[in-house]
Design a protein around this motif. Structure first.
Motif, PDB file in Angstrom:
ATOM      1  N   GLN A  45      69.027  19.318  30.395  1.00  0.00           N
ATOM      2  CA  GLN A  45      67.670  18.823  30.606  1.00  0.00           C
ATOM      3  C   GLN A  45      67.291  18.019  29.363  1.00  0.00           C
ATOM      4  O   GLN A  45      67.522  18.458  28.238  1.00  0.00           O
ATOM      5  CB  GLN A  45      66.696  19.991  30.781  1.00  0.00           C
ATOM      6  N   LEU A  46      66.736  16.839  29.567  1.00  0.00           N
ATOM      7  CA  LEU A  46      66.240  16.030  28.456  1.00  0.00           C
ATOM      8  C   LEU A  46      64.721  15.981  28.551  1.00  0.00           C
ATOM      9  O   LEU A  46      64.164  15.426  29.510  1.00  0.00           O
ATOM     10  CB  LEU A  46      66.828  14.625  28.497  1.00  0.00           C
ATOM     11  N   VAL A  47      64.056  16.598  27.590  1.00  0.00           N
ATOM     12  CA  VAL A  47      62.594  16.614  27.552  1.00  0.00           C
ATOM     13  C   VAL A  47      62.134  15.500  26.619  1.00  0.00           C
ATOM     14  O   VAL A  47      62.314  15.582  25.400  1.00  0.00           O
ATOM     15  CB  VAL A  47      62.068  17.982  27.073  1.00  0.00           C
ATOM     16  N   LEU A  48      61.581  14.452  27.212  1.00  0.00           N
ATOM     17  CA  LEU A  48      61.077  13.302  26.455  1.00  0.00           C
ATOM     18  C   LEU A  48      59.571  13.439  26.291  1.00  0.00           C
ATOM     19  O   LEU A  48      58.848  13.625  27.280  1.00  0.00           O
ATOM     20  CB  LEU A  48      61.382  12.003  27.194  1.00  0.00           C
ATOM     21  N   VAL A  49      59.108  13.351  25.066  1.00  0.00           N
ATOM     22  CA  VAL A  49      57.677  13.469  24.799  1.00  0.00           C
ATOM     23  C   VAL A  49      57.169  12.132  24.266  1.00  0.00           C
ATOM     24  O   VAL A  49      57.538  11.699  23.174  1.00  0.00           O
ATOM     25  CB  VAL A  49      57.377  14.589  23.782  1.00  0.00           C
ATOM     26  N   ASP A  50      56.351  11.486  25.068  1.00  0.00           N
ATOM     27  CA  ASP A  50      55.711  10.232  24.683  1.00  0.00           C
ATOM     28  C   ASP A  50      54.522  10.582  23.789  1.00  0.00           C
ATOM     29  O   ASP A  50      53.473  11.017  24.265  1.00  0.00           O
ATOM     30  CB  ASP A  50      55.263   9.485  25.943  1.00  0.00           C
ATOM     31  N   ASP A  51      54.695  10.390  22.489  1.00  0.00           N
ATOM     32  CA  ASP A  51      53.658  10.750  21.524  1.00  0.00           C
ATOM     33  C   ASP A  51      52.812   9.521  21.187  1.00  0.00           C
ATOM     34  O   ASP A  51      52.782   9.056  20.060  1.00  0.00           O
ATOM     35  CB  ASP A  51      54.309  11.329  20.257  1.00  0.00           C
ATOM     36  N   GLY A  52      52.148   8.987  22.211  1.00  0.00           N
ATOM     37  CA  GLY A  52      51.353   7.777  22.000  1.00  0.00           C
ATOM     38  C   GLY A  52      52.228   6.584  21.658  1.00  0.00           C
ATOM     39  O   GLY A  52      51.920   5.802  20.757  1.00  0.00           O
ATOM     40  N   ALA A  53      53.328   6.425  22.402  1.00  0.00           N
ATOM     41  CA  ALA A  53      54.322   5.399  22.097  1.00  0.00           C
ATOM     42  C   ALA A  53      53.754   3.993  22.224  1.00  0.00           C
ATOM     43  O   ALA A  53      52.830   3.734  23.003  1.00  0.00           O
ATOM     44  CB  ALA A  53      55.529   5.562  23.026  1.00  0.00           C
ATOM     45  N   ASP A  54      54.352   3.057  21.443  1.00  0.00           N
ATOM     46  CA  ASP A  54      53.959   1.657  21.554  1.00  0.00           C
ATOM     47  C   ASP A  54      54.538   1.065  22.847  1.00  0.00           C
ATOM     48  O   ASP A  54      55.324   1.704  23.562  1.00  0.00           O
ATOM     49  CB  ASP A  54      54.380   0.861  20.321  1.00  0.00           C
TER      50      ASP A  54
ATOM     51  N   ILE B 240      65.667  14.283  33.451  1.00  0.00           N
ATOM     52  CA  ILE B 240      64.654  13.963  32.450  1.00  0.00           C
ATOM     53  C   ILE B 240      63.306  14.536  32.869  1.00  0.00           C
ATOM     54  O   ILE B 240      62.877  14.384  34.018  1.00  0.00           O
ATOM     55  CB  ILE B 240      64.529  12.434  32.251  1.00  0.00           C
ATOM     56  N   LEU B 241      62.635  15.171  31.927  1.00  0.00           N
ATOM     57  CA  LEU B 241      61.235  15.555  32.083  1.00  0.00           C
ATOM     58  C   LEU B 241      60.440  14.745  31.065  1.00  0.00           C
ATOM     59  O   LEU B 241      60.672  14.867  29.860  1.00  0.00           O
ATOM     60  CB  LEU B 241      61.041  17.052  31.830  1.00  0.00           C
ATOM     61  N   LEU B 242      59.531  13.909  31.540  1.00  0.00           N
ATOM     62  CA  LEU B 242      58.727  13.060  30.668  1.00  0.00           C
ATOM     63  C   LEU B 242      57.329  13.644  30.529  1.00  0.00           C
ATOM     64  O   LEU B 242      56.632  13.872  31.521  1.00  0.00           O
ATOM     65  CB  LEU B 242      58.651  11.639  31.232  1.00  0.00           C
ATOM     66  N   LEU B 243      56.939  13.878  29.282  1.00  0.00           N
ATOM     67  CA  LEU B 243      55.611  14.376  28.966  1.00  0.00           C
ATOM     68  C   LEU B 243      54.875  13.308  28.161  1.00  0.00           C
ATOM     69  O   LEU B 243      55.467  12.644  27.312  1.00  0.00           O
ATOM     70  CB  LEU B 243      55.698  15.670  28.146  1.00  0.00           C
ATOM     71  N   GLU B 244      53.589  13.166  28.398  1.00  0.00           N
ATOM     72  CA  GLU B 244      52.803  12.157  27.697  1.00  0.00           C
ATOM     73  C   GLU B 244      51.636  12.815  26.967  1.00  0.00           C
ATOM     74  O   GLU B 244      51.026  13.755  27.474  1.00  0.00           O
ATOM     75  CB  GLU B 244      52.273  11.110  28.687  1.00  0.00           C
ATOM     76  N   GLN B 245      51.348  12.309  25.774  1.00  0.00           N
ATOM     77  CA  GLN B 245      50.192  12.781  25.016  1.00  0.00           C
ATOM     78  C   GLN B 245      49.728  11.670  24.085  1.00  0.00           C
ATOM     79  O   GLN B 245      50.475  10.736  23.767  1.00  0.00           O
ATOM     80  CB  GLN B 245      50.539  14.030  24.200  1.00  0.00           C
ATOM     81  N   SER B 246      48.477  11.756  23.669  1.00  0.00           N
ATOM     82  CA  SER B 246      48.005  10.857  22.624  1.00  0.00           C
ATOM     83  C   SER B 246      48.737  11.185  21.336  1.00  0.00           C
ATOM     84  O   SER B 246      49.181  12.319  21.138  1.00  0.00           O
ATOM     85  CB  SER B 246      46.494  11.020  22.431  1.00  0.00           C
ATOM     86  N   ASN B 247      48.850  10.194  20.469  1.00  0.00           N
ATOM     87  CA  ASN B 247      49.611  10.401  19.237  1.00  0.00           C
ATOM     88  C   ASN B 247      49.054  11.561  18.435  1.00  0.00           C
ATOM     89  O   ASN B 247      47.892  11.582  18.054  1.00  0.00           O
ATOM     90  CB  ASN B 247      49.598   9.128  18.394  1.00  0.00           C
ATOM     91  N   ASP B 248      49.904  12.571  18.226  1.00  0.00           N
ATOM     92  CA  ASP B 248      49.487  13.759  17.479  1.00  0.00           C
ATOM     93  C   ASP B 248      50.538  14.178  16.464  1.00  0.00           C
ATOM     94  O   ASP B 248      50.456  15.254  15.903  1.00  0.00           O
ATOM     95  CB  ASP B 248      49.208  14.901  18.471  1.00  0.00           C
ATOM     96  N   GLY B 249      51.570  13.354  16.269  1.00  0.00           N
ATOM     97  CA  GLY B 249      52.561  13.644  15.248  1.00  0.00           C
ATOM     98  C   GLY B 249      53.815  14.315  15.798  1.00  0.00           C
ATOM     99  O   GLY B 249      53.826  14.883  16.891  1.00  0.00           O
TER     100      GLY B 249
END
Length: 343
Positions: free
Chosen positions: A32-41, A56-65
């Motif tokens: 499983q590849l867990v991709l976390v979009d951390d406010g990506a450009d 792939i599991l894609l997670l999205e969030q506002s940039n938090d580090g």
């Protein structure tokens, strides 16, 4: 056996596609590849949106580090073992298969691997902690061989494989603590993550040093696998956030102080070799940051560092000669700590 790999995305752009492919193209397909979009450009997000693989599991969030993104990814992993890969580094295609074979033979809670370091000019060399794997193997050989030597006088014996398996758990943990505190060099059992409630410290850079030490301390079994499992890139035009001279370097003081304080309360603190290896790694990083911080911030850094070290159990800074010290830094770093404590 299923692996979950956590990868965060921020501004890697097209490089992210190579990193993703290096995980998806493993010869061991149960992953499983867990991709976390951390406010990506925008260029990075375009790479993320183009992914279609059902693993792939894609997670999205506002940039938090980085720490926040990794912690979110950890909460969604469903593999038996979890690993990490930065969005501009690579996994060798045989990586998961080698680790799976090792874990089937010896199902430990924590497995550490080696890596390859790629310099900006393209020169490849062993990753920075290769000496730790070599040192552990040599100690195991010496214990197995005793005082006997082969006819050439060489005690190495020319053996290969996981020679460190001959070491007891205390010795394995000590050598593991001397590895570079880097996310890609470890595979962690899901049960260990849950039991120890391991996570990365939010709002702090140099987050890996705390996670690395605590994972080793809490592990009930450890293996050091002599396999080069990943490639870490030092990129000329994409400098690391922690590679500059800004106030970010102050974060290393907080991260190492918390690590020292937590480990002082852990039963593994009694393992003097482990304790010393942790201290060497932390002091190396503190010294490195001090040498590179902006000149106008140096005095403030030194004051903050002294205050932090004074709040740490002094036994961390009396480092046993038996401590794993593959770079020969023990005495220099012990003096470095004492200099700040006496300032």
């Amino acid at each position: 056996m299923k692996f979950s790999c956590v990868m965060t995305a921020y501004n890697e752009g097209p490089l992210l596609a190579q990193s993703i492919a290096s995980v998806l193209n493993q010869t061991h397909a149960d992953l499983q590849l867990v991709l976390v979009d951390d406010g990506a450009d925008a260029p990075t997000r375009a790479v993320l949106k183009a992914q279609q693989d059902p693993r792939i599991l894609l997670l999205e969030q506002s940039n938090d580090g980085l720490s926040s993104a990794r912690n979110r990814g950890l909460r969604h992993c469903n593999g038996d073992y979890i690993c990490f890969l930065d969005g501009d580094d690579l996994r060798a295609p045989w990586s998961f298969a080698e680790v799976a074979a090792a874990l089937r033979a010896d199902p430990v809670e924590l497995l550490l691997v080696g890596g390859v370091l790629s310099q900006p000019q393209g020169h490849l060399q062993p990753f920075m902690d290769e000496g730790s794997a070599t040192g552990a193997a040599l100690e195991a050989q010496a214990q197995s061989a005793g005082p006997q030597q082969n006819q050439s006088g060489d005690q190495s014996g020319g053996q290969t494989g996981d020679q460190a398996a001959a070491l007891d758990l205390a010795a394995r943990k000590a050598w593991a603590a001397s590895y570079e505190p880097q996310s890609a060099n470890k595979f962690i059992c899901a049960a260990l993550l849950a039991r120890a409630r391991l996570s990365f410290p939010n709002d702090h850079f140099f987050e890996d040093i705390l996670f690395h030490a605590l994972a080793i301390a809490h592990a009930r079994s450890v293996t050091l696998l002599p396999a080069r499992s990943f490639t870490y890139f030092r990129r000329q035009y994409r400098p690391q956030v922690t590679g500059g001279s800004s106030a970010i370097r102050f974060d290393v003081i907080g991260s190492t102080q918390v690590m020292f304080q937590l480990l002082a309360q852990h039963p593994e603190f009694a393992n003097a070799r482990f304790r010393g290896a942790v201290a060497i790694g932390a002091l190396r990083l503190l010294k490195w940051c001090e040498e590179r911080i902006a000149r106008h911030q140096l005095a403030a850094y030194q004051l903050a560092l002294r205050a932090a070290l004074l709040g740490v159990d002094a036994r961390f800074f009396t480092i046993s000669p038996e401590t794993p010290d593959p770079r020969g830094e023990r005495l220099e770093l012990q003096r470095y700590a004492q200099t700040h404590l006496m300032a």
